[in-house]
Design a protein around this motif. Sequence first.
Motif, PDB file in Angstrom:
ATOM      1  N   ILE A 113       0.808  -1.245   0.045  1.00  0.00           N
ATOM      2  CA  ILE A 113      -0.121   0.023  -0.018  1.00  0.00           C
ATOM      3  C   ILE A 113       0.815   1.140  -0.058  1.00  0.00           C
ATOM      4  N   SER A 114       0.562   2.221  -0.929  1.00  0.00           N
ATOM      5  CA  SER A 114       1.262   3.541  -0.860  1.00  0.00           C
ATOM      6  C   SER A 114       0.359   4.441   0.335  1.00  0.00           C
ATOM      7  N   TRP A 115       1.057   4.653   1.531  1.00  0.00           N
ATOM      8  CA  TRP A 115       0.424   5.503   2.153  1.00  0.00           C
ATOM      9  C   TRP A 115       0.221   7.078   1.961  1.00  0.00           C
ATOM     10  N   PRO A 116       1.250   7.581   1.121  1.00  0.00           N
ATOM     11  CA  PRO A 116       0.670   8.750   0.509  1.00  0.00           C
ATOM     12  C   PRO A 116      -0.467   8.763  -0.149  1.00  0.00           C
ATOM     13  N   GLN A 117      -0.716   7.840  -1.163  1.00  0.00           N
ATOM     14  CA  GLN A 117      -1.714   7.825  -1.939  1.00  0.00           C
ATOM     15  C   GLN A 117      -2.857   7.613  -0.921  1.00  0.00           C
ATOM     16  N   ALA A 118      -3.096   6.604  -0.018  1.00  0.00           N
ATOM     17  CA  ALA A 118      -4.197   6.556   0.946  1.00  0.00           C
ATOM     18  C   ALA A 118      -4.284   7.964   1.710  1.00  0.00           C
ATOM     19  N   GLN A 119      -3.406   8.825   1.915  1.00  0.00           N
ATOM     20  CA  GLN A 119      -3.768  10.054   2.596  1.00  0.00           C
ATOM     21  C   GLN A 119      -4.450  10.792   1.676  1.00  0.00           C
ATOM     22  N   ARG A 120      -3.935  10.983   0.410  1.00  0.00           N
ATOM     23  CA  ARG A 120      -4.798  11.504  -0.444  1.00  0.00           C
ATOM     24  C   ARG A 120      -6.156  11.118  -0.776  1.00  0.00           C
ATOM     25  N   GLN A 121      -6.408   9.935  -0.812  1.00  0.00           N
ATOM     26  CA  GLN A 121      -7.750   9.521  -1.147  1.00  0.00           C
ATOM     27  C   GLN A 121      -8.510   9.837   0.178  1.00  0.00           C
ATOM     28  N   ALA A 122      -8.034   9.627   1.314  1.00  0.00           N
ATOM     29  CA  ALA A 122      -8.690   9.919   2.377  1.00  0.00           C
ATOM     30  C   ALA A 122      -9.474  11.368   2.331  1.00  0.00           C
ATOM     31  N   PRO A 129      -7.475   9.191   7.439  1.00  0.00           N
ATOM     32  CA  PRO A 129      -6.749   8.469   6.759  1.00  0.00           C
ATOM     33  C   PRO A 129      -6.523   7.175   7.295  1.00  0.00           C
ATOM     34  N   GLU A 130      -6.941   6.786   8.732  1.00  0.00           N
ATOM     35  CA  GLU A 130      -6.894   5.463   9.018  1.00  0.00           C
ATOM     36  C   GLU A 130      -8.031   4.603   8.298  1.00  0.00           C
ATOM     37  N   ARG A 131      -9.153   5.305   8.292  1.00  0.00           N
ATOM     38  CA  ARG A 131     -10.380   4.535   7.783  1.00  0.00           C
ATOM     39  C   ARG A 131      -9.883   4.262   6.091  1.00  0.00           C
ATOM     40  N   GLU A 132      -9.452   5.027   5.354  1.00  0.00           N
ATOM     41  CA  GLU A 132      -8.977   4.798   4.020  1.00  0.00           C
ATOM     42  C   GLU A 132      -7.953   3.674   4.138  1.00  0.00           C
ATOM     43  N   LEU A 133      -6.824   3.464   5.033  1.00  0.00           N
ATOM     44  CA  LEU A 133      -6.212   2.503   4.970  1.00  0.00           C
ATOM     45  C   LEU A 133      -6.586   1.482   5.445  1.00  0.00           C
ATOM     46  N   ALA A 134      -7.471   1.284   6.285  1.00  0.00           N
ATOM     47  CA  ALA A 134      -8.130   0.086   6.610  1.00  0.00           C
ATOM     48  C   ALA A 134      -8.916  -0.583   5.553  1.00  0.00           C
ATOM     49  N   LEU A 169     -14.967  -3.020  12.693  1.00  0.00           N
ATOM     50  CA  LEU A 169     -13.756  -2.205  13.245  1.00  0.00           C
ATOM     51  C   LEU A 169     -14.547  -1.048  13.943  1.00  0.00           C
ATOM     52  N   SER A 170     -15.765  -0.950  13.948  1.00  0.00           N
ATOM     53  CA  SER A 170     -16.638   0.110  14.299  1.00  0.00           C
ATOM     54  C   SER A 170     -16.136   1.462  13.783  1.00  0.00           C
ATOM     55  N   PHE A 171     -15.975   1.606  12.239  1.00  0.00           N
ATOM     56  CA  PHE A 171     -16.094   2.863  11.652  1.00  0.00           C
ATOM     57  C   PHE A 171     -17.286   3.352  11.406  1.00  0.00           C
ATOM     58  N   ASP A 172     -17.475   4.468  11.466  1.00  0.00           N
ATOM     59  CA  ASP A 172     -18.868   5.149  10.950  1.00  0.00           C
ATOM     60  C   ASP A 172     -18.493   5.689   9.748  1.00  0.00           C
ATOM     61  N   ARG A 173     -19.395   6.482   9.168  1.00  0.00           N
ATOM     62  CA  ARG A 173     -19.548   6.944   7.865  1.00  0.00           C
ATOM     63  C   ARG A 173     -18.500   8.248   7.514  1.00  0.00           C
ATOM     64  N   ILE A 174     -17.939   8.888   8.541  1.00  0.00           N
ATOM     65  CA  ILE A 174     -17.120   9.874   8.310  1.00  0.00           C
ATOM     66  C   ILE A 174     -15.736   9.795   8.872  1.00  0.00           C
ATOM     67  N   GLY A 175     -15.662   8.401   9.358  1.00  0.00           N
ATOM     68  CA  GLY A 175     -14.282   7.865   9.915  1.00  0.00           C
ATOM     69  C   GLY A 175     -14.013   8.030  11.177  1.00  0.00           C
ATOM     70  N   SER A 176     -13.476   7.011  11.719  1.00  0.00           N
ATOM     71  CA  SER A 176     -12.822   7.000  13.191  1.00  0.00           C
ATOM     72  C   SER A 176     -11.867   5.994  13.379  1.00  0.00           C
ATOM     73  N   ASN A 177     -11.201   6.018  14.607  1.00  0.00           N
ATOM     74  CA  ASN A 177     -10.267   5.086  14.623  1.00  0.00           C
ATOM     75  C   ASN A 177     -10.819   3.775  15.112  1.00  0.00           C
ATOM     76  N   PRO A 178     -10.341   2.567  14.595  1.00  0.00           N
ATOM     77  CA  PRO A 178     -11.015   1.245  14.595  1.00  0.00           C
ATOM     78  C   PRO A 178     -10.470   0.761  15.924  1.00  0.00           C
ATOM     79  N   SER A 179     -11.199  -0.335  16.494  1.00  0.00           N
ATOM     80  CA  SER A 179     -10.901  -1.068  17.594  1.00  0.00           C
ATOM     81  C   SER A 179     -11.207  -2.519  17.142  1.00  0.00           C
ATOM     82  N   PRO A 180     -10.085  -3.021  16.521  1.00  0.00           N
ATOM     83  CA  PRO A 180     -10.146  -4.325  16.122  1.00  0.00           C
ATOM     84  C   PRO A 180     -10.028  -5.388  17.232  1.00  0.00           C
TER      85      PRO A 180
END
Length: 180
Positions: A113-122, A129-134, A169-180
């Motif tokens: 995974i490209s982390w910079p691309q994930a950040q741009r997509q987020a 960015p965490e939700r996009e990475l997930a 992972l408890s993500f909501d629609r706007i993004g939050s930190n998961p708790s796997p």
Amino acid sequence: MLDLSGLHVFASLDEPFGAEIDADWLEGVTRAGLRAAGIVGDAEVSLLITNDETVQALNAEYRGLDETTDVLSFSAEHPGHWEGDGDGPSEQAEDSDFILPPGAPQPLGEIIISWPQAQRQAIEHGVSPERELALLVVHGTLHLVGHDHLEAEDTARMQTLEREALESLSFDRIGSNPSP
């Protein structure tokens, strides 16, 4: 209940991304993707979080597309799709079986995974960015076990599994930190 106790996730984070992303968190997200796909038993997944340049070079070499992408999956069992001109890389591995030692977990493959691309997509998608990475980890995991999105029906199935994994992972629609 699915048993993923034998799942081994080998997460590598290129510098400087190791300070931003927790490897244990990545393992939890990978497990969620495999649970959604119905995978049971011992398995290994390698996961690399890297930069645009590395992903672009791999995308050019193994898919024929000289461009950055968000996620690449190299499955041990399911071949990828060559998009470039010509025949693509040789498939020497198809001619011989790799024998695993007794009791060794089945290698599923590698996700890059490209982390910079994930950040741009987020930013583009209005999520963290965490939700996009997930999402990218889950998406890559589903590719490892044979899911694809070449046809509309396959795309819908894959998106359903992605939603299931992210909801676990408890993500909501706007993004939050998961708790796997």
